[in-house]
Design a protein around this motif. Structure first.
Motif, PDB file in Angstrom:
ATOM      1  N   ASN A 169       1.682   4.586   1.578  1.00  0.00           N
ATOM      2  CA  ASN A 169       1.289   5.744   2.527  1.00  0.00           C
ATOM      3  C   ASN A 169       1.701   7.089   2.129  1.00  0.00           C
ATOM      4  O   ASN A 169       2.880   7.216   2.524  1.00  0.00           O
ATOM      5  CB  ASN A 169       1.827   5.231   3.851  1.00  0.00           C
ATOM      6  CG  ASN A 169       1.566   5.839   4.971  1.00  0.00           C
ATOM      7  OD1 ASN A 169       1.133   6.885   5.021  1.00  0.00           O
ATOM      8  ND2 ASN A 169       1.930   5.273   6.145  1.00  0.00           N
ATOM      9  N   LEU A 197       2.702  -5.238   3.973  1.00  0.00           N
ATOM     10  CA  LEU A 197       2.221  -5.797   4.950  1.00  0.00           C
ATOM     11  C   LEU A 197       2.287  -7.292   4.644  1.00  0.00           C
ATOM     12  O   LEU A 197       1.648  -7.659   3.484  1.00  0.00           O
ATOM     13  CB  LEU A 197       0.779  -5.655   5.343  1.00  0.00           C
ATOM     14  CG  LEU A 197       0.644  -3.914   5.522  1.00  0.00           C
ATOM     15  CD1 LEU A 197      -0.868  -3.674   5.528  1.00  0.00           C
ATOM     16  CD2 LEU A 197       1.187  -3.510   6.730  1.00  0.00           C
ATOM     17  N   GLN A 217       6.055   6.614   1.663  1.00  0.00           N
ATOM     18  CA  GLN A 217       6.669   5.246   1.361  1.00  0.00           C
ATOM     19  C   GLN A 217       5.569   4.114   1.073  1.00  0.00           C
ATOM     20  O   GLN A 217       4.403   4.664   1.451  1.00  0.00           O
ATOM     21  CB  GLN A 217       7.256   4.919   2.861  1.00  0.00           C
ATOM     22  CG  GLN A 217       6.412   4.802   4.047  1.00  0.00           C
ATOM     23  CD  GLN A 217       7.010   4.238   5.148  1.00  0.00           C
ATOM     24  OE1 GLN A 217       8.438   4.550   5.204  1.00  0.00           O
ATOM     25  NE2 GLN A 217       6.567   3.767   6.310  1.00  0.00           N
ATOM     26  N   ASP A 241      -0.822  -8.941   7.805  1.00  0.00           N
ATOM     27  CA  ASP A 241      -1.375  -7.805   8.489  1.00  0.00           C
ATOM     28  C   ASP A 241      -0.224  -7.231   9.569  1.00  0.00           C
ATOM     29  O   ASP A 241      -0.351  -6.146  10.389  1.00  0.00           O
ATOM     30  CB  ASP A 241      -2.508  -7.951   9.341  1.00  0.00           C
ATOM     31  CG  ASP A 241      -3.673  -8.475   8.226  1.00  0.00           C
ATOM     32  OD1 ASP A 241      -3.634  -7.872   7.391  1.00  0.00           O
ATOM     33  OD2 ASP A 241      -4.329  -9.200   8.894  1.00  0.00           O
ATOM     34  N   SER A 242       1.204  -7.338   9.321  1.00  0.00           N
ATOM     35  CA  SER A 242       2.285  -6.880  10.038  1.00  0.00           C
ATOM     36  C   SER A 242       3.126  -6.124   8.998  1.00  0.00           C
ATOM     37  O   SER A 242       3.455  -6.817   7.986  1.00  0.00           O
ATOM     38  CB  SER A 242       3.197  -8.194  10.802  1.00  0.00           C
ATOM     39  OG  SER A 242       2.084  -8.624  11.685  1.00  0.00           O
ATOM     40  N   LEU A 243       3.609  -4.935   9.453  1.00  0.00           N
ATOM     41  CA  LEU A 243       4.423  -4.032   8.550  1.00  0.00           C
ATOM     42  C   LEU A 243       5.853  -5.148   8.497  1.00  0.00           C
ATOM     43  O   LEU A 243       6.556  -5.224   9.455  1.00  0.00           O
ATOM     44  CB  LEU A 243       4.912  -2.767   9.207  1.00  0.00           C
ATOM     45  CG  LEU A 243       5.540  -1.775   8.328  1.00  0.00           C
ATOM     46  CD1 LEU A 243       4.904  -1.558   7.089  1.00  0.00           C
ATOM     47  CD2 LEU A 243       5.862  -0.590   9.118  1.00  0.00           C
ATOM     48  N   GLU A 286       0.990  -1.318  -0.164  1.00  0.00           N
ATOM     49  CA  GLU A 286       0.124   0.048  -0.083  1.00  0.00           C
ATOM     50  C   GLU A 286       0.842   1.317   0.046  1.00  0.00           C
ATOM     51  O   GLU A 286       1.921   1.220   0.592  1.00  0.00           O
ATOM     52  CB  GLU A 286      -0.945   0.141   1.221  1.00  0.00           C
ATOM     53  CG  GLU A 286      -1.934  -1.181   1.306  1.00  0.00           C
ATOM     54  CD  GLU A 286      -2.784  -1.123   2.485  1.00  0.00           C
ATOM     55  OE1 GLU A 286      -3.999  -1.309   2.480  1.00  0.00           O
ATOM     56  OE2 GLU A 286      -2.351  -0.539   3.571  1.00  0.00           O
ATOM     57  N   LEU A 325       7.546  -6.156  -2.721  1.00  0.00           N
ATOM     58  CA  LEU A 325       7.491  -4.529  -2.400  1.00  0.00           C
ATOM     59  C   LEU A 325       8.019  -3.724  -3.510  1.00  0.00           C
ATOM     60  O   LEU A 325       7.167  -2.889  -4.143  1.00  0.00           O
ATOM     61  CB  LEU A 325       8.257  -4.318  -1.176  1.00  0.00           C
ATOM     62  CG  LEU A 325       8.440  -2.778  -1.026  1.00  0.00           C
ATOM     63  CD1 LEU A 325       7.242  -2.078  -0.616  1.00  0.00           C
ATOM     64  CD2 LEU A 325       9.194  -2.479   0.212  1.00  0.00           C
ATOM     65  N   GLU A 358       4.387   0.782   1.820  1.00  0.00           N
ATOM     66  CA  GLU A 358       4.619  -0.339   2.758  1.00  0.00           C
ATOM     67  C   GLU A 358       4.240  -1.655   2.326  1.00  0.00           C
ATOM     68  O   GLU A 358       3.156  -1.805   1.724  1.00  0.00           O
ATOM     69  CB  GLU A 358       3.710   0.281   4.129  1.00  0.00           C
ATOM     70  CG  GLU A 358       4.372   1.480   4.806  1.00  0.00           C
ATOM     71  CD  GLU A 358       3.337   2.080   5.589  1.00  0.00           C
ATOM     72  OE1 GLU A 358       3.879   3.086   6.110  1.00  0.00           O
ATOM     73  OE2 GLU A 358       2.254   1.497   5.953  1.00  0.00           O
ATOM     74  N   PHE A 368       9.498  -1.240   3.889  1.00  0.00           N
ATOM     75  CA  PHE A 368       9.015  -0.175   2.951  1.00  0.00           C
ATOM     76  C   PHE A 368       9.775   0.346   2.190  1.00  0.00           C
ATOM     77  O   PHE A 368      11.210  -0.023   2.086  1.00  0.00           O
ATOM     78  CB  PHE A 368       8.738   1.172   4.232  1.00  0.00           C
ATOM     79  CG  PHE A 368       9.873   1.356   4.776  1.00  0.00           C
ATOM     80  CD1 PHE A 368      10.507   2.475   4.220  1.00  0.00           C
ATOM     81  CD2 PHE A 368      10.430   0.725   6.108  1.00  0.00           C
ATOM     82  CE1 PHE A 368      11.895   2.886   4.919  1.00  0.00           C
ATOM     83  CE2 PHE A 368      11.429   1.320   6.730  1.00  0.00           C
ATOM     84  CZ  PHE A 368      12.113   2.509   6.205  1.00  0.00           C
ATOM     85  N   GLU A 411      12.185  -5.898   7.000  1.00  0.00           N
ATOM     86  CA  GLU A 411      12.463  -6.189   8.527  1.00  0.00           C
ATOM     87  C   GLU A 411      13.209  -7.692   8.537  1.00  0.00           C
ATOM     88  O   GLU A 411      12.715  -8.515   7.580  1.00  0.00           O
ATOM     89  CB  GLU A 411      11.223  -6.404   9.141  1.00  0.00           C
ATOM     90  CG  GLU A 411      10.593  -5.425   9.658  1.00  0.00           C
ATOM     91  CD  GLU A 411      11.363  -4.439  10.475  1.00  0.00           C
ATOM     92  OE1 GLU A 411      12.017  -4.967  11.257  1.00  0.00           O
ATOM     93  OE2 GLU A 411      11.087  -3.164  10.295  1.00  0.00           O
TER      94      GLU A 411
END
Length: 98
Positions: A8, A17, A13, A20-22, A6, A55, A15, A25, A43
């Motif tokens: 943002n 997910l 940035q 449902d966790s970031l 998505e 991404l 992002e 980015f 991450e």
């Protein structure tokens, strides 16, 4: 593992997910008609699972769908475009990396 990318705009940035966790980015600067990618981070727990590539691909697809161009200052985005030449058309100057 479900992945969703998505934009943002408030945080400048894209992002990603994962369940449902970031998970990462791609930071950018928005200029008229141009998205300048400056930094991408995934991450550590998600590295090696295709999160960065997803991404990059989906962020570039969203930029393409808006009709914007790209400046790839971020080494990760630049390398992704090098490996996927169908995105070179998005570059403001395809012969210049940054």
């Amino acid at each position: 593992m479900s992945m969703l990318v998505e934009d943002n705009p408030a945080a400048h940035q894209f992002e990603i997910l994962v369940d449902d966790s970031l998970a990462g980015f791609a930071a950018y600067e928005q200029r008229p008609g141009v998205v300048v990618f400056t930094h991408t981070e995934v991450e550590p727990a998600y590295e090696g699972h295709g999160v960065g590539s997803t991404l990059a691909r989906e962020a570039l697809d969203q930029v393409r769908n808006r009709g914007d161009r790209v400046v790839a200052r971020c080494p990760f985005i630049s390398a992704y475009i090098d490996r996927h030449p169908d995105y070179r058309e998005l570059l403001v100057d395809p012969d210049r990396k940054a």
